[in-house]
Structures are given as C-alpha cells and as structure tokens.
Scaffold this motif. Structure first.
Motif, PDB file in Angstrom:
ATOM      1  N   TRP A 141      12.873  16.849  13.235  1.00 57.98           N
ATOM      2  CA  TRP A 141      13.006  17.800  12.134  1.00 57.98           C
ATOM      3  C   TRP A 141      12.877  17.088  10.789  1.00 57.98           C
ATOM      4  CZ3 TRP A 141      16.566  17.894   8.173  1.00 57.98           C
ATOM      5  CH2 TRP A 141      16.507  19.009   7.334  1.00 57.98           C
ATOM      6  N   LEU A 142      13.516  15.926  10.666  1.00 61.69           N
ATOM      7  CA  LEU A 142      13.491  15.168   9.421  1.00 61.69           C
ATOM      8  C   LEU A 142      12.074  14.693   9.086  1.00 61.69           C
ATOM      9  CD1 LEU A 142      15.357  14.046   7.218  1.00 61.69           C
ATOM     10  CD2 LEU A 142      15.584  11.974   8.605  1.00 61.69           C
ATOM     11  N   ILE A 143      11.354  14.222  10.071  1.00 59.17           N
ATOM     12  CA  ILE A 143       9.977  13.773   9.853  1.00 59.17           C
ATOM     13  C   ILE A 143       9.110  14.938   9.383  1.00 59.17           C
ATOM     14  CG2 ILE A 143       7.900  12.906  11.017  1.00 59.17           C
ATOM     15  CD1 ILE A 143       9.865  11.338  12.857  1.00 59.17           C
ATOM     16  N   LYS A 144       9.264  16.075  10.028  1.00 55.56           N
ATOM     17  CA  LYS A 144       8.485  17.255   9.650  1.00 55.56           C
ATOM     18  C   LYS A 144       8.821  17.688   8.223  1.00 55.56           C
ATOM     19  CE  LYS A 144       7.555  21.951  11.252  1.00 55.56           C
ATOM     20  NZ  LYS A 144       7.888  22.956  12.267  1.00 55.56           N
ATOM     21  N   HIS A 145      10.103  17.764   7.908  1.00 54.94           N
ATOM     22  CA  HIS A 145      10.555  18.213   6.592  1.00 54.94           C
ATOM     23  C   HIS A 145      10.097  17.255   5.493  1.00 54.94           C
ATOM     24  CE1 HIS A 145      13.576  18.712   3.356  1.00 54.94           C
ATOM     25  NE2 HIS A 145      13.374  19.991   3.615  1.00 54.94           N
ATOM     26  N   GLU A 146      10.366  15.982   5.656  1.00 52.79           N
ATOM     27  CA  GLU A 146      10.012  15.000   4.629  1.00 52.79           C
ATOM     28  C   GLU A 146       8.501  14.775   4.565  1.00 52.79           C
ATOM     29  OE1 GLU A 146      11.947  13.694   2.237  1.00 52.79           O
ATOM     30  OE2 GLU A 146      13.430  15.085   3.043  1.00 52.79           O
ATOM     31  N   GLY A 147       7.834  14.907   5.689  1.00 52.59           N
ATOM     32  CA  GLY A 147       6.377  14.793   5.687  1.00 52.59           C
ATOM     33  C   GLY A 147       5.725  15.897   4.874  1.00 52.59           C
ATOM     34  N   ARG A 148       6.245  17.114   5.007  1.00 49.32           N
ATOM     35  CA  ARG A 148       5.719  18.225   4.202  1.00 49.32           C
ATOM     36  C   ARG A 148       5.978  18.005   2.718  1.00 49.32           C
ATOM     37  NH1 ARG A 148       7.385  23.494   7.779  1.00 49.32           N
ATOM     38  NH2 ARG A 148       5.667  23.331   9.253  1.00 49.32           N
ATOM     39  N   ARG A 149       7.173  17.513   2.391  1.00 47.63           N
ATOM     40  CA  ARG A 149       7.491  17.243   0.982  1.00 47.63           C
ATOM     41  C   ARG A 149       6.589  16.155   0.409  1.00 47.63           C
ATOM     42  NH1 ARG A 149      13.656  16.197  -0.013  1.00 47.63           N
ATOM     43  NH2 ARG A 149      12.725  15.597  -1.993  1.00 47.63           N
ATOM     44  N   ASP A 157       5.551   6.731  -0.058  1.00 47.48           N
ATOM     45  CA  ASP A 157       6.461   7.607   0.671  1.00 47.48           C
ATOM     46  C   ASP A 157       5.840   8.059   1.993  1.00 47.48           C
ATOM     47  OD1 ASP A 157       8.462   7.400  -1.168  1.00 47.48           O
ATOM     48  OD2 ASP A 157       8.156   9.379  -2.058  1.00 47.48           O
ATOM     49  N   GLY A 158       4.574   8.429   1.948  1.00 45.24           N
ATOM     50  CA  GLY A 158       3.893   8.847   3.172  1.00 45.24           C
ATOM     51  C   GLY A 158       3.837   7.724   4.194  1.00 45.24           C
ATOM     52  N   ALA A 159       3.547   6.510   3.746  1.00 49.53           N
ATOM     53  CA  ALA A 159       3.502   5.365   4.665  1.00 49.53           C
ATOM     54  C   ALA A 159       4.878   5.096   5.270  1.00 49.53           C
ATOM     55  CB  ALA A 159       2.987   4.135   3.931  1.00 49.53           C
ATOM     56  N   LEU A 160       5.918   5.208   4.454  1.00 45.34           N
ATOM     57  CA  LEU A 160       7.273   4.993   4.966  1.00 45.34           C
ATOM     58  C   LEU A 160       7.684   6.071   5.955  1.00 45.34           C
ATOM     59  CD1 LEU A 160       9.028   3.741   1.735  1.00 45.34           C
ATOM     60  CD2 LEU A 160       8.695   2.445   3.848  1.00 45.34           C
ATOM     61  N   ILE A 161       7.260   7.296   5.722  1.00 47.74           N
ATOM     62  CA  ILE A 161       7.590   8.370   6.657  1.00 47.74           C
ATOM     63  C   ILE A 161       6.873   8.150   7.986  1.00 47.74           C
ATOM     64  CG2 ILE A 161       7.320  10.859   7.077  1.00 47.74           C
ATOM     65  CD1 ILE A 161       7.865  11.198   4.023  1.00 47.74           C
ATOM     66  N   VAL A 162       5.629   7.707   7.927  1.00 42.65           N
ATOM     67  CA  VAL A 162       4.894   7.403   9.165  1.00 42.65           C
ATOM     68  C   VAL A 162       5.560   6.238   9.903  1.00 42.65           C
ATOM     69  CG1 VAL A 162       2.710   6.527  10.074  1.00 42.65           C
ATOM     70  CG2 VAL A 162       2.703   8.356   8.390  1.00 42.65           C
ATOM     71  N   LEU A 163       5.921   5.184   9.159  1.00 39.95           N
ATOM     72  CA  LEU A 163       6.605   4.044   9.773  1.00 39.95           C
ATOM     73  C   LEU A 163       7.939   4.480  10.376  1.00 39.95           C
ATOM     74  CD1 LEU A 163       6.939   0.990  10.310  1.00 39.95           C
ATOM     75  CD2 LEU A 163       7.951   0.833   8.029  1.00 39.95           C
ATOM     76  N   GLY A 164       8.696   5.266   9.629  1.00 39.47           N
ATOM     77  CA  GLY A 164       9.971   5.765  10.137  1.00 39.47           C
ATOM     78  C   GLY A 164       9.782   6.636  11.370  1.00 39.47           C
ATOM     79  N   GLY A 165       8.732   7.453  11.368  1.00 44.82           N
ATOM     80  CA  GLY A 165       8.444   8.282  12.535  1.00 44.82           C
ATOM     81  C   GLY A 165       8.110   7.443  13.759  1.00 44.82           C
ATOM     82  N   ALA A 166       7.350   6.371  13.558  1.00 44.90           N
ATOM     83  CA  ALA A 166       7.019   5.479  14.675  1.00 44.90           C
ATOM     84  C   ALA A 166       8.287   4.814  15.219  1.00 44.90           C
ATOM     85  CB  ALA A 166       6.014   4.430  14.225  1.00 44.90           C
ATOM     86  N   LEU A 167       9.171   4.413  14.321  1.00 49.47           N
ATOM     87  CA  LEU A 167      10.425   3.812  14.772  1.00 49.47           C
ATOM     88  C   LEU A 167      11.297   4.835  15.502  1.00 49.47           C
ATOM     89  CD1 LEU A 167      11.304   1.621  11.664  1.00 49.47           C
ATOM     90  CD2 LEU A 167      10.649   0.808  13.942  1.00 49.47           C
ATOM     91  N   MET A 168      11.255   6.087  15.045  1.00 49.09           N
ATOM     92  CA  MET A 168      12.060   7.125  15.698  1.00 49.09           C
ATOM     93  C   MET A 168      11.513   7.487  17.086  1.00 49.09           C
ATOM     94  SD  MET A 168      14.509   8.307  13.401  1.00 49.09           S
ATOM     95  CE  MET A 168      14.921   9.805  14.202  1.00 49.09           C
ATOM     96  N   LEU A 169      10.237   7.195  17.331  1.00 48.32           N
ATOM     97  CA  LEU A 169       9.664   7.500  18.638  1.00 48.32           C
ATOM     98  C   LEU A 169      10.203   6.598  19.740  1.00 48.32           C
ATOM     99  CD1 LEU A 169       5.894   8.162  17.882  1.00 48.32           C
ATOM    100  CD2 LEU A 169       7.606   9.802  18.635  1.00 48.32           C
ATOM    101  N   SER A 170      10.574   5.376  19.383  1.00 49.96           N
ATOM    102  CA  SER A 170      11.091   4.471  20.407  1.00 49.96           C
ATOM    103  C   SER A 170      12.549   4.827  20.681  1.00 49.96           C
ATOM    104  CB  SER A 170      10.962   3.019  19.960  1.00 49.96           C
ATOM    105  OG  SER A 170      11.720   2.801  18.806  1.00 49.96           O
ATOM    106  N   CYS A 210      13.924   4.707   6.506  1.00 51.86           N
ATOM    107  CA  CYS A 210      12.589   4.859   5.903  1.00 51.86           C
ATOM    108  C   CYS A 210      12.283   6.311   5.547  1.00 51.86           C
ATOM    109  CB  CYS A 210      11.510   4.350   6.863  1.00 51.86           C
ATOM    110  SG  CYS A 210      11.491   2.582   7.091  1.00 51.86           S
ATOM    111  N   ILE A 211      12.902   7.248   6.240  1.00 49.02           N
ATOM    112  CA  ILE A 211      12.561   8.667   6.076  1.00 49.02           C
ATOM    113  C   ILE A 211      13.486   9.389   5.096  1.00 49.02           C
ATOM    114  CG2 ILE A 211      12.361  10.869   7.281  1.00 49.02           C
ATOM    115  CD1 ILE A 211      11.608   9.266   9.795  1.00 49.02           C
ATOM    116  N   LEU A 212      14.769   9.099   5.123  1.00 44.43           N
ATOM    117  CA  LEU A 212      15.720   9.839   4.285  1.00 44.43           C
ATOM    118  C   LEU A 212      15.387   9.673   2.805  1.00 44.43           C
ATOM    119  CD1 LEU A 212      19.068   9.098   6.127  1.00 44.43           C
ATOM    120  CD2 LEU A 212      17.916  11.307   5.936  1.00 44.43           C
ATOM    121  N   PRO A 213      15.419  10.772   2.037  1.00 46.09           N
ATOM    122  CA  PRO A 213      15.039  10.686   0.619  1.00 46.09           C
ATOM    123  C   PRO A 213      15.980   9.836  -0.228  1.00 46.09           C
ATOM    124  CG  PRO A 213      15.690  12.930   1.192  1.00 46.09           C
ATOM    125  CD  PRO A 213      15.720  12.134   2.456  1.00 46.09           C
TER     126      PRO A 213
END
Length: 155
Positions: free
Chosen positions: A52-60, A81-94, A106-109
C-alpha cells in the motif's frame, strides 16, 4: 585513462551472505518472542502495508514529477524520490524484517529526505571522482597538443 575503483568483493560477499543470515537470525528471535504464527502474521501485515505504501508514495512521486516537468523545472528531487521508492520497493519484496525496515526508510515521506541526501552524496562522489560504474573512464586530453582547425557545416 584514469583508474576505476571497483566494489570490493568482500563487501559484495558480506551483503550476499550477511543480509540473509541477519534476516534468519531476526526471524528466529521474533518467532521465539511472539510465536511462529504471530511472526508469519506480522510478515504478511508488513507486506500488505508495504504494498500500500509503495503504491501511495509512488503515485505521489509520479504526480510531483509530472508537475515539475509541466512547469519546466529540473525534476532532480522528484527523480531521486522515484529511485528511492523503487529501491525501497525492491527491499520490501524480500521477506524479512531488516530489509523491510530499510525499504520503509526509503519509502516513508518523513525519512526519505535523509535517504535522498545519502543518495545525492553517493552520486556526487561518483561523478566528481570519475569512478561511476565499472567501465567508465575519463578520456585524457591529447598529449601532443595538436589542434586541428576546421569548420562546422550544418543547419
């Protein structure tokens, strides 16, 4: 050509073997403290919140990038910010709590500006020292000093 620094193999091995080992240790400790089913439930809830956080912050971040581009401004902050959200998303996948923690940082504003500063310092160092990437080398000026006179023909 200038010499290119490479990432030490020991650091790669430490990350490759150390992070999963740390994740296993933390999972075992959490499982012993709250029980295996609660640990699994916590991991699932962590994943749902992360998605949810990745989706929300990615849209922002995408809206901010679009706004900067339409205003004709250089979108450096928005791209970071976009690069950090992608990096954070990759870390959240593991699976695991440690990588999820770093992914959320990396994702939290409210924590992203700190991560953005670190990312900016890293890229500034890499670009100023000429060591960005494994195959990038700066060309040296021609030592002979010969200048070829010419004329540019075109539109």
């Amino acid at each position: 050509m200038t010499t290119v620094r490479r990432v030490p193999g020991g650091l790669v091995a430490l990350l490759f073997f150390g992070v999963p080992l740390l994740e296993i240790i933390v999972l075992i400790q959490v499982g012993q403290a709250i029980g295996p089913w609660w640990t699994i439930l916590l991991l699932v809830a962590d994943s749902v919140f992360g998605a949810w956080l990745i989706k929300h912050e990615g849209r922002r971040a995408l809206a901010a990038l679009s706004g900067s581009l339409s205003a004709g401004k250089m979108p450096a902050r928005e791209l970071a910010d976009g690069a950090l959200i992608v990096l954070g998303g990759a870390l959240m996948l593991s699976p695991g709590f440690v990588t999820d923690l770093f992914g959320m940082l990396c994702i939290l504003p409210m924590t992203r500006p700190l991560a953005r500063r670190g990312l900016s310092r890293f890229f500034a160092t890499q670009l100023t020292t000429g060591t960005f990437g494994p195959d990038v080398q700066r060309p040296r000026p021609d030592p002979s000093g010969d200048v070829i006179q010419g004329e540019v023909i075109g539109d």
